[in-house]
Design an enzyme around this catalytic site. Structure first.
Site, short mmCIF file in Angstrom:
data_model
loop_
_atom_site.label_atom_id
_atom_site.label_comp_id
_atom_site.label_asym_id
_atom_site.label_seq_id
_atom_site.Cartn_x
_atom_site.Cartn_y
_atom_site.Cartn_z
N TYR A 145 -4.08 -40.72 -55.87
CA TYR A 145 -2.63 -40.89 -55.89
C TYR A 145 -2.20 -42.26 -56.44
O TYR A 145 -1.57 -42.36 -57.48
CB TYR A 145 -2.07 -40.76 -54.46
CG TYR A 145 -2.34 -39.43 -53.79
CD1 TYR A 145 -1.55 -38.33 -54.08
CD2 TYR A 145 -3.37 -39.28 -52.86
CE1 TYR A 145 -1.78 -37.11 -53.45
CE2 TYR A 145 -3.60 -38.07 -52.23
CZ TYR A 145 -2.81 -36.99 -52.53
OH TYR A 145 -3.03 -35.79 -51.92
N TYR A 180 -5.45 -32.72 -60.65
CA TYR A 180 -5.22 -33.34 -59.34
C TYR A 180 -6.57 -33.81 -58.75
O TYR A 180 -7.56 -33.07 -58.83
CB TYR A 180 -4.58 -32.31 -58.39
CG TYR A 180 -4.59 -32.76 -56.94
CD1 TYR A 180 -3.66 -33.68 -56.48
CD2 TYR A 180 -5.56 -32.29 -56.06
CE1 TYR A 180 -3.69 -34.13 -55.18
CE2 TYR A 180 -5.60 -32.74 -54.75
CZ TYR A 180 -4.66 -33.65 -54.31
OH TYR A 180 -4.70 -34.09 -53.02
N LYS A 194 2.53 -40.25 -44.79
CA LYS A 194 2.69 -39.07 -43.93
C LYS A 194 3.09 -39.47 -42.51
O LYS A 194 3.85 -38.77 -41.85
CB LYS A 194 1.41 -38.24 -43.89
CG LYS A 194 0.90 -37.82 -45.25
CD LYS A 194 1.97 -37.12 -46.04
CE LYS A 194 1.69 -36.89 -47.50
NZ LYS A 194 0.56 -37.43 -48.15
N1 PLP Z 1 0.04 -41.19 -52.10
C1 PLP Z 1 -0.79 -40.86 -51.10
C2 PLP Z 1 -1.77 -41.88 -50.63
C3 PLP Z 1 -0.75 -39.58 -50.53
O1 PLP Z 1 -1.59 -39.27 -49.53
C4 PLP Z 1 0.19 -38.65 -51.02
C5 PLP Z 1 0.19 -37.28 -50.47
O2 PLP Z 1 0.35 -36.26 -51.09
C6 PLP Z 1 1.06 -39.04 -52.06
C7 PLP Z 1 0.95 -40.32 -52.57
C8 PLP Z 1 2.11 -38.15 -52.61
O3 PLP Z 1 3.18 -38.06 -51.74
P1 PLP Z 1 4.01 -36.72 -51.60
O4 PLP Z 1 3.03 -35.66 -51.23
O5 PLP Z 1 5.06 -36.99 -50.61
O6 PLP Z 1 4.56 -36.42 -52.97
#
Ligand code: PLP
Length: 339
Positions: free
Chosen positions: A296, A270, A53
């Site tokens: 994630y 999720y 981010k």
């Molecule tokens: N990995 C981490 C650590 C994240 O905080 C996020 C956030 O959503 C993601 C992956 C996924 O990225 P994006 O939201 O750009 O798809």
């Protein structure tokens, strides 16, 4: 060229490091025919542990400042990395942050709303507002209310959508990542034919696709869905990729085949790790001390391991695991790792 002309703040240390993972490579590909590397966007910045981010927000914060805004308003789950990053970049830019933290994950392990990311936001003086809305990646009503609230008190709010994704500048950070990567590859003398990336709100994945298509070197980008709503994520990735490409070069077309989202690794929901995620996290941690989170990166790690084991990533490949951050949330998931 167009990308260089778009204003951005500097929040990153510089290019994020690229690391070869010898022990993980050996474990997953014992014959040694696939080499696994990681580009460490979890170590990309000194602002509150960084992560994907912070890279995206370099562009959005420049826009906010140029518009005279004084408060960033955004949204995420209770343990959102994104809202922690919004609070961090706001603080370091002399702005305020209001973050709506929703009940995106229907669990309540010990200290879930007190430790990890939310603790960091509070420590930075962020205005953290909890509510009970469930997960989806679209635009949320509570942020609209928070925007009105800031305006009513005489502030000038700037809206950052979930994950800094569905925003005209949301895909630029990770398009820039590919430019950075190509320079590092020249120095290393390695070409990463396959990038593996976690995808939820979609602009990390989308930016990588735009970068890879623009280069035209045939690099594959494989998104691993962690939203457990892959149709919505895929639609958003495609839309952001096409909008970002159009912004940079009207000639640049993103074909459908460039958007690859593997739906096998979200484990049904999720924000909650299942056995495959936990196993992958332990594997990365116990081989090359590579720490991933259960929401994630543990899921994209599980995806990459399986893609290599099943031969979808071919022998001879140099795979780049795009590590997007997220480790602060681990603290809030300690109860999943009591052995
Ligand atoms: N990995 C981490 C650590 C994240 O905080 C996020 C956030 O959503 C993601 C992956 C996924 O990225 P994006 O939201 O750009 O798809």
């Amino acid at each position: 060229k167009k990308l260089r002309s778009i204003p951005k703040q500097t929040f990153l240390f510089g290019p994020s490091p690229i690391q070869f993972l010898p022990r993980l490579s050996k474990e997953v590909s014992p014959a040694g025919d696939v080499k696994i590397w990681a580009k460490r966007d979890d170590c990309n910045s000194g602002l509150a542990y960084g992560g994907n981010k912070v890279r995206k927000l370099e562009f959005l914060v420049a826009d906010a400042i140029s518009k005279g805004c004084d408060t960033l308003v955004s949204v995420g789950g209770v343990q959102s990395n994104h809202t922690r990053a919004v609070t961090a970049v706001a603080t370091a830019s002399g702005l305020k942050a209001v973050t709506v933290q929703e009940k995106w994950v229907p669990i309540d392990p010990p200290l879930y709303d007190k430790t990890g990311n939310i603790l960091l936001s509070r420590l930075m003086g962020g205005d953290v507002r909890l509510n009970n809305e469930p997960f989806h990646i679209g635009h949320k009503t509570a942020t609209k209310q928070a925007m009105d609230d800031v305006a009513q008190k005489g502030g000038k709010p700037y809206y950052v959508p979930a994950g800094a994704s569905d925003h005209e500048l949301g895909g630029l950070g990770f398009t820039n990542f590919v430019v950075e990567l190509a320079e590092q590859e020249n120095q290393l003398g390695v070409f990463f034919d396959t990038l593996v990336v976690c995808s939820v709100t979609g602009s990390s994945h989308a930016g990588l696709i735009v970068g890879a298509v623009a280069e035209g070197k045939g690099r594959k980008v494989i998104g691993i869905d962690a939203s457990a709503k892959p149709a919505e994520t895929k639609e958003q990735v495609t839309r952001i990729a096409r909008a970002t490409a159009a912004l940079l070069d009207p000639e640049l077309k993103i074909p459908d085949e460039a958007v690859v989202l593997d739906e096998r690794f979200h484990e049904g929901i999720y924000g909650i790790p299942g056995p495959t995620t936990s196993e992958a996290m332990k594997l990365a941690a116990r081989t090359d001390a590579l720490i991933t989170d259960p929401v994630y990166e543990g899921k994209s790690m599980a995806g990459m391991v399986q893609l290599i084991k099943e031969g979808s990533i071919a022998a001879g490949s140099n795979v780049l695991y795009v590590h997007l951050g997220g480790q602060p949330a681990l603290n809030a998931y300690s109860s999943y790792f009591e052995e």
